[in-house]
Design a protein around this motif. Structure first.
Motif, PDB file in Angstrom:
ATOM      1  N   PHE A   5      17.508   5.280   8.270  1.00 17.65           N
ATOM      2  CA  PHE A   5      16.479   5.943   7.711  1.00 17.65           C
ATOM      3  C   PHE A   5      16.145   6.318   9.435  1.00 17.65           C
ATOM      4  O   PHE A   5      16.397   4.873  10.265  1.00 17.65           O
ATOM      5  CB  PHE A   5      15.194   5.400   7.156  1.00 17.65           C
ATOM      6  CG  PHE A   5      14.221   6.208   7.046  1.00 17.65           C
ATOM      7  CD1 PHE A   5      13.372   6.975   6.105  1.00 17.65           C
ATOM      8  CD2 PHE A   5      13.095   5.463   8.041  1.00 17.65           C
ATOM      9  CE1 PHE A   5      12.855   7.574   6.210  1.00 17.65           C
ATOM     10  CE2 PHE A   5      12.166   6.966   8.086  1.00 17.65           C
ATOM     11  CZ  PHE A   5      11.621   6.920   7.088  1.00 17.65           C
ATOM     12  N   MET A   6      15.488   7.011   9.452  1.00 21.41           N
ATOM     13  CA  MET A   6      15.369   8.319  11.333  1.00 21.41           C
ATOM     14  C   MET A   6      13.799   8.125  10.968  1.00 21.41           C
ATOM     15  O   MET A   6      13.338   9.215  11.040  1.00 21.41           O
ATOM     16  CB  MET A   6      16.280   8.390  11.438  1.00 21.41           C
ATOM     17  CG  MET A   6      17.541   7.770  11.972  1.00 21.41           C
ATOM     18  SD  MET A   6      18.529   9.318  12.996  1.00 21.41           S
ATOM     19  CE  MET A   6      20.155   8.140  12.497  1.00 21.41           C
ATOM     20  N   VAL A  29      17.258   0.971  10.202  1.00 19.69           N
ATOM     21  CA  VAL A  29      15.943   1.871   9.995  1.00 19.69           C
ATOM     22  C   VAL A  29      15.823   2.447  11.924  1.00 19.69           C
ATOM     23  O   VAL A  29      16.093   1.023  12.087  1.00 19.69           O
ATOM     24  CB  VAL A  29      14.323   1.323  10.274  1.00 19.69           C
ATOM     25  CG1 VAL A  29      13.135   2.528  10.729  1.00 19.69           C
ATOM     26  CG2 VAL A  29      14.207   1.140   8.535  1.00 19.69           C
ATOM     27  N   VAL A  30      16.495   3.636  12.460  1.00 18.38           N
ATOM     28  CA  VAL A  30      15.969   3.688  13.205  1.00 18.38           C
ATOM     29  C   VAL A  30      14.933   4.605  13.683  1.00 18.38           C
ATOM     30  O   VAL A  30      13.857   5.350  13.185  1.00 18.38           O
ATOM     31  CB  VAL A  30      17.103   5.066  13.974  1.00 18.38           C
ATOM     32  CG1 VAL A  30      17.458   4.995  15.111  1.00 18.38           C
ATOM     33  CG2 VAL A  30      18.865   4.646  13.657  1.00 18.38           C
ATOM     34  N   THR A  31      14.776   3.767  14.837  1.00 20.31           N
ATOM     35  CA  THR A  31      12.746   4.855  15.284  1.00 20.31           C
ATOM     36  C   THR A  31      12.743   4.572  16.857  1.00 20.31           C
ATOM     37  O   THR A  31      13.642   3.575  17.618  1.00 20.31           O
ATOM     38  CB  THR A  31      11.659   3.581  14.843  1.00 20.31           C
ATOM     39  OG1 THR A  31      10.243   4.184  14.977  1.00 20.31           O
ATOM     40  CG2 THR A  31      11.485   1.739  15.383  1.00 20.31           C
ATOM     41  N   ALA A  32      11.284   4.669  17.167  1.00 16.65           N
ATOM     42  CA  ALA A  32      11.563   5.014  18.684  1.00 16.65           C
ATOM     43  C   ALA A  32      11.549   3.565  19.280  1.00 16.65           C
ATOM     44  O   ALA A  32      10.950   3.191  19.076  1.00 16.65           O
ATOM     45  CB  ALA A  32      10.427   5.642  19.296  1.00 16.65           C
ATOM     46  N   LEU A  60      16.982  -0.384  14.843  1.00 20.96           N
ATOM     47  CA  LEU A  60      17.264  -0.192  16.009  1.00 20.96           C
ATOM     48  C   LEU A  60      16.570   0.763  17.011  1.00 20.96           C
ATOM     49  O   LEU A  60      15.909   1.455  16.099  1.00 20.96           O
ATOM     50  CB  LEU A  60      18.589   0.885  15.702  1.00 20.96           C
ATOM     51  CG  LEU A  60      20.679   0.142  15.588  1.00 20.96           C
ATOM     52  CD1 LEU A  60      19.859  -0.588  13.856  1.00 20.96           C
ATOM     53  CD2 LEU A  60      20.911   0.802  15.348  1.00 20.96           C
ATOM     54  N   GLN A  61      16.537   0.493  18.248  1.00 25.00           N
ATOM     55  CA  GLN A  61      15.046   1.188  19.013  1.00 25.00           C
ATOM     56  C   GLN A  61      16.201   2.497  20.331  1.00 25.00           C
ATOM     57  O   GLN A  61      15.694   1.169  21.373  1.00 25.00           O
ATOM     58  CB  GLN A  61      14.899   0.612  19.209  1.00 25.00           C
ATOM     59  CG  GLN A  61      13.172  -0.258  18.311  1.00 25.00           C
ATOM     60  CD  GLN A  61      12.513  -0.345  18.463  1.00 25.00           C
ATOM     61  OE1 GLN A  61      12.221  -2.096  18.573  1.00 25.00           O
ATOM     62  NE2 GLN A  61      11.160  -0.053  18.742  1.00 25.00           N
TER      63      GLN A  61
END
Length: 305
Positions: A5-6, A29-32, A60-61
């Motif tokens: 999920f991003m 989960v990829v986020t800022a 992951l950031q």
């Protein structure tokens, strides 16, 4: 399916929560990245990160989405599908990675309102309906083949904040439906070009401060829609006695003003209304430069005009 999920803001949290509650296997989960904010420059975590950490999800950031280390870490998650909600533009190396592709949830009825601010522009333009769309990502932004859409009727009085919340929840449900369809293989893709049916294509570019200034020479209804479409952020503004005045909510009064556009009338107690073409805008919830946000009666008690 293994899903990555991003997303970054609150709008995306509702979708992530709905997927988890529907039993989806969210493997990452990829986020800022965390950003310094406020006077103390304390690191601020995205709404999606806060939710992911609270629910024990791998986060992951990446600073850069083309970073080889990030790409290797993303690949190691072995996702079957990627889901994008309110995130940034992805490089091809990212969106083509999973075998089932990458789907995006967009807060408009595509192909209308492609771009960064679809909710704001739908209200600014006085649309009668809005909605959410899911589609597969391709090279040009927001142009992929449509999977599903869901419409909602607009009242003509809601703000962008109101519409944001409605579409956030509507979109979460639509995303769950889309993921289940992709997992089962029971879906049809519809090219966006075929969905236009002769309508003029409207865009939703990023909004800058200069876009928020009110032009009182415009029709009163146009000004009213602009105020709604920019509330609560980034907020429409005008000049009041040399100071910037933000307007969060207002009432449209159709009447032919006897004063020049941009002029105002007030009883000093209960109302403040600005003249526009063909009507007045009676402001209700405002913030004068250097003061806190307040209702019009509280404002008039403390400011003499």
């Amino acid at each position: 399916m293994r899903i990555v999920f991003m997303g970054t803001p609150d709008f995306a949290v509702a979708s992530l929560d709905a997927l988890i509650k529907a039993g989806s296997d969210i493997v990452g989960v990829v986020t800022a990245p965390d950003k310094p904010a406020g006077r103390g420059q304390k690191l601020n975590e995205s709404a999606v990160k806060q939710y992911a950490v609270a629910n024990g999800l791998k986060v992951l950031q990446p600073e850069k989405l083309k970073n080889p280390d990030f790409l290797a870490e993303l690949k190691a998650l072995k996702a079957d599908l990627q889901v994008v909600v309110a995130f940034r533009m992805l490089p091809e190396a990212v969106w083509t990675m999973p075998p089932k592709g990458t789907i995006n949830l967009h807060a408009s009825l595509l192909p209308q309102y492609r771009g960064a601010a679809p909710i704001n522009w739908a209200i600014i333009n006085g649309e009668k309906e809005s909605g959410v769309t899911t589609f597969f990502l391709k090279h040009e932004i927001d142009t992929g083949d449509v999977l599903f859409t869901e419409k909602i009727t607009l009242t003509g009085t809601e703000t962008a904040g109101d519409l944001h919340d409605r579409l956030m929840n509507k979109g979460a449900g639509l995303l769950v439906k889309t993921v289940k369809a992709v997992e089962s293989g029971r879906y049809h893709e519809h090219p966006q070009v075929q969905l236009l049916t002769g309508e003029e294509l409207k865009h939703a570019p990023k909004i800058f401060k200069e876009d928020c200034k009110i032009d009182w020479l415009q029709p009163a209804e146009t000004v009213y829609n602009k105020i709604r479409g920019l509330s609560p952020i980034p907020t429409a503004y005008t000049d009041l006695n040399g100071k910037l005045l933000k307007i969060y909510s207002s009432e449209l009064l159709i009447d032919e003003p006897a004063i020049q556009p941009g002029g105002f009338l007030t009883d000093g107690k209960t109302f403040l209304k600005f003249a526009a073409k063909g009507g007045f805008i009676s402001v209700k919830d405002i913030q004068l430069e250097g003061k806190k946000r307040m209702g019009i009666e509280d404002f008039l008690r403390g400011v003499k005009l």
